[in-house]
Motif scaffolding. Sequence first.
Motif, PDB file in Angstrom:
ATOM      1  N   TRP A   1      22.543  16.068 -91.002  1.00  0.00           N
ATOM      2  CA  TRP A   1      23.306  17.249 -91.915  1.00  0.00           C
ATOM      3  C   TRP A   1      24.509  16.579 -92.770  1.00  0.00           C
ATOM      4  O   TRP A   1      24.855  15.569 -92.539  1.00  0.00           O
ATOM      5  CB  TRP A   1      23.983  18.135 -90.538  1.00  0.00           C
ATOM      6  CG  TRP A   1      23.213  18.786 -89.704  1.00  0.00           C
ATOM      7  CD1 TRP A   1      22.455  18.367 -88.723  1.00  0.00           C
ATOM      8  CD2 TRP A   1      22.548  20.129 -89.871  1.00  0.00           C
ATOM      9  NE1 TRP A   1      21.614  19.238 -88.107  1.00  0.00           N
ATOM     10  CE2 TRP A   1      21.713  20.310 -89.003  1.00  0.00           C
ATOM     11  CE3 TRP A   1      22.934  21.015 -90.946  1.00  0.00           C
ATOM     12  CZ2 TRP A   1      21.249  21.736 -88.966  1.00  0.00           C
ATOM     13  CZ3 TRP A   1      22.207  22.204 -90.917  1.00  0.00           C
ATOM     14  CH2 TRP A   1      21.495  22.333 -89.981  1.00  0.00           C
TER      15      TRP A   1
ATOM     16  N   ASP B   1      26.250  20.436 -98.889  1.00  0.00           N
ATOM     17  CA  ASP B   1      25.025  20.984 -99.715  1.00  0.00           C
ATOM     18  C   ASP B   1      24.665  20.207-101.199  1.00  0.00           C
ATOM     19  O   ASP B   1      25.810  19.632-101.635  1.00  0.00           O
ATOM     20  CB  ASP B   1      25.439  22.200-100.048  1.00  0.00           C
ATOM     21  CG  ASP B   1      25.190  23.304 -99.306  1.00  0.00           C
ATOM     22  OD1 ASP B   1      24.346  23.344 -98.059  1.00  0.00           O
ATOM     23  OD2 ASP B   1      25.266  24.556 -99.309  1.00  0.00           O
TER      24      ASP B   1
ATOM     25  N   CYS C   1      17.707  20.063-102.693  1.00  0.00           N
ATOM     26  CA  CYS C   1      16.644  19.479-102.104  1.00  0.00           C
ATOM     27  C   CYS C   1      15.817  18.680-103.066  1.00  0.00           C
ATOM     28  O   CYS C   1      15.531  18.956-104.135  1.00  0.00           O
ATOM     29  CB  CYS C   1      15.726  20.773-101.550  1.00  0.00           C
ATOM     30  SG  CYS C   1      14.331  20.037-100.706  1.00  0.00           S
TER      31      CYS C   1
ATOM     32  N   CYS D   1      12.497  21.182-103.746  1.00  0.00           N
ATOM     33  CA  CYS D   1      12.569  22.296-104.496  1.00  0.00           C
ATOM     34  C   CYS D   1      13.684  22.476-105.339  1.00  0.00           C
ATOM     35  O   CYS D   1      14.035  23.559-106.166  1.00  0.00           O
ATOM     36  CB  CYS D   1      12.532  23.516-103.399  1.00  0.00           C
ATOM     37  SG  CYS D   1      13.918  23.825-102.435  1.00  0.00           S
TER      38      CYS D   1
ATOM     39  N   THR E   1      21.019  22.506 -99.937  1.00  0.00           N
ATOM     40  CA  THR E   1      20.494  22.151 -98.554  1.00  0.00           C
ATOM     41  C   THR E   1      21.669  21.278 -97.923  1.00  0.00           C
ATOM     42  O   THR E   1      21.964  20.246 -98.513  1.00  0.00           O
ATOM     43  CB  THR E   1      19.178  21.942 -98.309  1.00  0.00           C
ATOM     44  OG1 THR E   1      19.060  21.731 -96.980  1.00  0.00           O
ATOM     45  CG2 THR E   1      18.898  20.524 -99.026  1.00  0.00           C
TER      46      THR E   1
ATOM     47  N   LEU F   1      20.705  19.925 -95.047  1.00  0.00           N
ATOM     48  CA  LEU F   1      19.885  19.146 -94.353  1.00  0.00           C
ATOM     49  C   LEU F   1      19.423  17.684 -94.955  1.00  0.00           C
ATOM     50  O   LEU F   1      19.650  17.579 -96.204  1.00  0.00           O
ATOM     51  CB  LEU F   1      18.577  19.816 -93.875  1.00  0.00           C
ATOM     52  CG  LEU F   1      18.784  20.944 -92.966  1.00  0.00           C
ATOM     53  CD1 LEU F   1      17.351  21.660 -92.851  1.00  0.00           C
ATOM     54  CD2 LEU F   1      19.153  20.521 -91.671  1.00  0.00           C
TER      55      LEU F   1
ATOM     56  N   CYS G   1      16.972  17.528 -98.222  1.00  0.00           N
ATOM     57  CA  CYS G   1      15.609  17.989 -98.107  1.00  0.00           C
ATOM     58  C   CYS G   1      15.634  19.243 -97.079  1.00  0.00           C
ATOM     59  O   CYS G   1      15.951  19.069 -95.971  1.00  0.00           O
ATOM     60  CB  CYS G   1      14.597  17.166 -97.881  1.00  0.00           C
ATOM     61  SG  CYS G   1      13.024  17.441 -97.904  1.00  0.00           S
ATOM     62  N   HIS G   2      15.123  20.311 -97.343  1.00  0.00           N
ATOM     63  CA  HIS G   2      14.917  21.340 -96.444  1.00  0.00           C
ATOM     64  C   HIS G   2      13.930  21.036 -95.337  1.00  0.00           C
ATOM     65  O   HIS G   2      13.029  20.195 -95.700  1.00  0.00           O
ATOM     66  CB  HIS G   2      14.235  22.700 -96.929  1.00  0.00           C
ATOM     67  CG  HIS G   2      15.589  23.581 -97.902  1.00  0.00           C
ATOM     68  ND1 HIS G   2      15.316  23.234 -99.297  1.00  0.00           N
ATOM     69  CD2 HIS G   2      16.502  23.886 -97.824  1.00  0.00           C
ATOM     70  CE1 HIS G   2      16.345  23.922 -99.926  1.00  0.00           C
ATOM     71  NE2 HIS G   2      17.106  24.400 -98.973  1.00  0.00           N
ATOM     72  N   LYS G   3      13.969  21.264 -94.147  1.00  0.00           N
ATOM     73  CA  LYS G   3      12.882  20.981 -93.127  1.00  0.00           C
ATOM     74  C   LYS G   3      11.640  21.481 -93.409  1.00  0.00           C
ATOM     75  O   LYS G   3      10.528  20.612 -93.440  1.00  0.00           O
ATOM     76  CB  LYS G   3      13.437  21.457 -92.003  1.00  0.00           C
ATOM     77  CG  LYS G   3      12.510  21.034 -90.560  1.00  0.00           C
ATOM     78  CD  LYS G   3      13.273  21.732 -89.273  1.00  0.00           C
ATOM     79  CE  LYS G   3      12.369  21.327 -88.238  1.00  0.00           C
ATOM     80  NZ  LYS G   3      11.244  22.413 -88.098  1.00  0.00           N
TER      81      LYS G   3
ATOM     82  N   CYS H   1      10.604  22.274 -96.608  1.00  0.00           N
ATOM     83  CA  CYS H   1       9.832  21.483 -97.444  1.00  0.00           C
ATOM     84  C   CYS H   1       9.258  20.298 -97.251  1.00  0.00           C
ATOM     85  O   CYS H   1       8.206  19.739 -97.609  1.00  0.00           O
ATOM     86  CB  CYS H   1      10.944  21.334 -98.738  1.00  0.00           C
ATOM     87  SG  CYS H   1      11.687  22.709 -99.490  1.00  0.00           S
TER      88      CYS H   1
END
Length: 64
Positions: free
Chosen positions: A20, A23, A26, A29, A33, A35, A43-45, A47
Amino acid sequence: MESWPRVWPPVLDWSGPGHWGDDEPCVLCDLPTPLRSDKGKPCHKVCAEEWYEKHPDAWAEVSR
């Protein structure tokens, strides 16, 4: 590095505090995020899991 059971399709466990942050776009994409990947990249999980589905050899490396 975390270890996961070898499952297909890939399911990542990013519940730890190291996944975490603030923001940022990513790396896959370009949408914001909070993440982070295991390497600290935003990176989004979802993705990341989709990327591993397209790159099964990479998934085999991290799931050992």
